[in-house]
Design an enzyme around this catalytic site. Structure first.
Site, mmCIF file in Angstrom:
data_model
loop_
_atom_site.group_PDB
_atom_site.id
_atom_site.type_symbol
_atom_site.label_atom_id
_atom_site.label_comp_id
_atom_site.label_asym_id
_atom_site.label_seq_id
_atom_site.Cartn_x
_atom_site.Cartn_y
_atom_site.Cartn_z
ATOM 1 C CG ASP A 237 -1.993 1.466 1.977
ATOM 2 O OD1 ASP A 237 -2.658 1.400 0.579
ATOM 3 O OD2 ASP A 237 -1.199 2.253 2.417
ATOM 4 C CB VAL B 22 5.562 2.229 -1.793
ATOM 5 C CG1 VAL B 22 4.977 0.806 -1.537
ATOM 6 C CG2 VAL B 22 4.972 2.676 -3.557
ATOM 7 C CD GLU C 142 -2.541 2.878 -2.930
ATOM 8 O OE1 GLU C 142 -3.880 3.609 -2.697
ATOM 9 O OE2 GLU C 142 -2.262 2.791 -1.849
ATOM 10 C CG HIS D 148 -10.163 4.177 -11.135
ATOM 11 N ND1 HIS D 148 -9.963 5.689 -11.042
ATOM 12 C CD2 HIS D 148 -11.612 4.230 -10.911
ATOM 13 C CE1 HIS D 148 -11.355 5.677 -10.102
ATOM 14 N NE2 HIS D 148 -11.871 4.587 -10.148
ATOM 15 C CG ASP E 149 -8.187 3.701 -1.567
ATOM 16 O OD1 ASP E 149 -8.427 3.781 -0.985
ATOM 17 O OD2 ASP E 149 -6.911 3.614 -2.382
ATOM 18 C CD GLN E 150 -10.234 5.105 -7.074
ATOM 19 O OE1 GLN E 150 -10.881 5.965 -6.871
ATOM 20 N NE2 GLN E 150 -8.251 5.535 -6.394
ATOM 21 C CB ILE E 151 -16.368 1.924 -3.548
ATOM 22 C CG1 ILE E 151 -15.763 1.734 -4.836
ATOM 23 C CG2 ILE E 151 -17.389 2.036 -3.650
ATOM 24 C CD1 ILE E 151 -16.336 0.446 -4.985
ATOM 25 N N GLY E 152 -14.996 3.940 -1.214
ATOM 26 C CA GLY E 152 -14.995 3.960 0.018
ATOM 27 C C GLY E 152 -14.889 5.315 0.365
#
Length: 601
Positions: free
Chosen positions: A259, A261, A292, A314, A381-384
């Site tokens: 995650d 980095v 990421e 994305h 991430d992109q939803i939450g």
């Protein structure tokens, strides 16, 4: 560096045999350390060089213990392999060899076969409940599940990125052996298992390292989560590298997703971690290392790492599908079609290009294979990180989303799904924690203030409607319904995923090794034609139109149609038109040519 074995790892409680355990704590700021066993024994640890305290003693698996610092404070083992309950409970001595593996000869899967399904263990009910979903995911065409972080965190509910004991699987999810059983069962179904690990910070509650090992942190360098971790220190590097090895060797995970980095300020740590992992894994075994990384450091993808999450891809797709251009989407407000085309043809959109803050971001990536990039339409991430956790099908035309799904699942990039995508799940995925007191208030207010810059939340009263991360309902509302009795719209989504993944396995995956992009052309805003030279010499082409307007475009001669959405789009293309909301995937064989008849699942 010599190969490590679990018995030689320096941190934590390591069993030497069935009856003896070595306890080791790096506590350079402590004068005295003891192991406090639950049976009342207090065992003074022997001070060693460089701030270590060590003791070897008779102590079987299952023993509960804490460390005491200077006779003043009891703390959990920072390398605890399990907690008896939460962070306030004792740590537990764990025998890493106790679990009897059923699929001992599993060697993993090659990276190019990856179809990844990201999920949160907690909202699905724990390790045993996740295991129940494995057969349907394998049948769908998924080849790997990716578990959001499992490190012990404060409370019962959390995304996992606030973990404070990286070696201990979250106790509310199940035991270490229950996690191993989940992985073992996945392997029996041909599924690889990835774990998301957080090596850039510790959570804000329950981390006691500052009391006895300040050297873990750099007060001269800060991240969004506080003082940066000091990877210049050998003890700190070993703590995290051995954690990676534990997940891969003891739990037999098939890969790690590291995650954020970009918040690790010592890049050679990442290189050492990758090199050490590769050194410890037997050559026949496949282990995946993915990143990421906001910095888009393409160079890391040539130094032991398989791929990076392609946020650029994305973001460009999200802007084209929804029209949203606030916050980080502002970097894609101008020329989203061109940026998507650059992603499809070269990997990253930002390869040294200037972002909205006027800073150059990224490194050239066009020389890398398409499989070096993980593409997704949604993730945690992109939803939450939306105020109300809406999913993409609630934000855009369903036909446009289906066309984008064709690109996701049939492009040569590695596809990632988020739990519920395959059903167009209506439930949100919200940001949730279970903090208390002052910290709970700070998290709630901080969460709401994050959205103050958004026009929709400029009014403070509107921001108060954003769900409280600490409320139980915020967590329960995030549980997706993953059943077979879905409305017609969700059944149509599931059917589409099944069809596309069947084609990916049959037509795309066998041709991925050696594939490279040939370029992507912007036909109009939201319409792109992209081509790849596949490993067998064939030519893959995807024509995509995410808009409601038809676009002029010529057909591909001598191509075999792999998939069209919607039906009759191929006929329109033969007449020179790329239909609205459509995706066409075709393949031209090297030699001899395959039949040119369209195959329509």
């Amino acid at each position: 560096m010599p190969l490590r074995t679990p018995e030689t790892w320096p941190h934590g409680a390591v069993m030497l045999d069935a009856e003896h355990t070595r306890f080791a704590l790096w506590a350079p700021d402590a004068f005295y350390v003891s192991v406090e066993l639950e049976d009342g024994q207090s065992l003074p640890m022997l001070p060693q060089a460089d701030g270590w305290f060590v003791i070897e003693t008779r102590c079987p698996a299952g023993t509960r213990y804490r460390y005491n610092i200077d006779g003043e404070r009891d703390v959990p083992d920072p390398a605890s392999r399990a907690q008896a309950g939460g962070l306030a409970s004792p740590s537990v001595v764990v025998d890493p060899h106790a679990y009897r593996w059923q699929h001992c000869f599993w060697q993993g899967r090659p990276w190019h076969e990856a179809v990844i399904y990201e999920l949160h263990v907690g909202v699905l009910g724990g390790f045993a409940e996740v295991e129940k979903h494995l057969p349907r995911l394998a049948e769908l065409g998924v080849t790997a599940i990716e578990l959001m972080p499992l490190a012990q965190f404060p409370g019962e509910r959390n995304w996992g990125y606030d973990g404070v004991l990286p070696y201990a699987p979250q106790s509310s999810y199940g035991t270490p052996d229950a996690l191993k059983h989940l992985i073992d069962s996945a392997h029996g179904l041909g599924l690889a298992v990835i774990i998301d690990v957080v090596y850039n910070h510790f959570g804000p509650d329950g981390n006691y390292l500052h009391h006895y090992a300040k050297g873990f942190f750099r007060e001269d360098l800060h991240t969004p989560w506080g003082a940066a971790i000091d990877f210049r220190r050998r003890e700190v590097r070993d703590f995290f590298i051995d954690n990676a090895l534990m997940w891969l060797l003891e739990y037999r995970f098939d890969g790690l997703r590291l995650d954020a980095v970009h918040a690790i300020e010592d890049p050679d740590f990442l290189q050492e971690l990758a090199a050490t992992v590769r050194e410890h894994i037997d050559p026949p075994r496949h282990v995946w290392l993915t990143l990421e990384n906001e910095h888009n450091q393409a160079s890391l993808l040539e130094q032991g790492f398989d791929a990076q999450w392609n946020d650029d891809g994305h973001n460009a797709l999200h802007v084209l599908l929804t029209g949203e251009t606030e916050a980080y989407y502002a970097d894609f407000a101008e020329g989203p079609s061109e940026k998507l085309a650059r992603c499809l043809s070269q990997g990253f959109a930002y390869q040294g290009h200037t972002n909205r803050h006027g800073r150059a971001r990224g490194e050239p990536s066009g020389h890398l294979p398409p499989s070096a990039f993980v593409l997704f339409l949604q993730n945690h991430d992109q939803i939450g990180n939306r105020a109300f956790g809406e999913r993409l099908h609630q934000l855009t035309a369903p036909q446009a989303l289906h066309a984008a799904t064709v690109l996701l699942l049939l492009s040569p990039m590695i596809p990632l799904l988020f739990m519920g995508d395959e059903y167009a799940a209506d439930e949100p995925f919200l940001f949730f924690t279970s903090h208390h007191g002052v910290l709970a208030r700070q998290v709630r207010e901080g969460r709401r203030n994050e959205f103050a810059a958004f026009s929709a939340f400029a009014d403070p009263h509107t921001r108060e409607q954003i769900p409280d991360p600490n409320a139980l309902h915020t967590f329960t509302a995030s549980r997706p319904t993953l059943t077979s009795s879905e409305p017609l719209t969700q059944q149509a989504t599931l059917t589409l995923y099944r069809q596309l993944l069947l084609i990916r396995h049959r037509e795309i995956i066998p041709r991925l090794p050696g594939a490279h992009a040939l370029g992507a052309t912007v036909l109009a805003t939201g319409a792109i034609s992209a081509r790849w030279h596949m490993g067998d010499g064939s030519l893959l082409c995807i024509d995509l139109n995410l808009t409601a307007e038809p676009v002029s475009h010529s057909s591909h001669a001598h191509s075999r149609l792999l998939f069209e959405y919607p039906q009759r789009s191929f006929e329109a293309l033969q007449q020179g038109t790329l239909a609205p909301y459509c995706a066409l995937v075709s393949l031209t064989a090297a030699a001899p040519l395959l039949p040119t008849t369209g195959e329509r699942p």
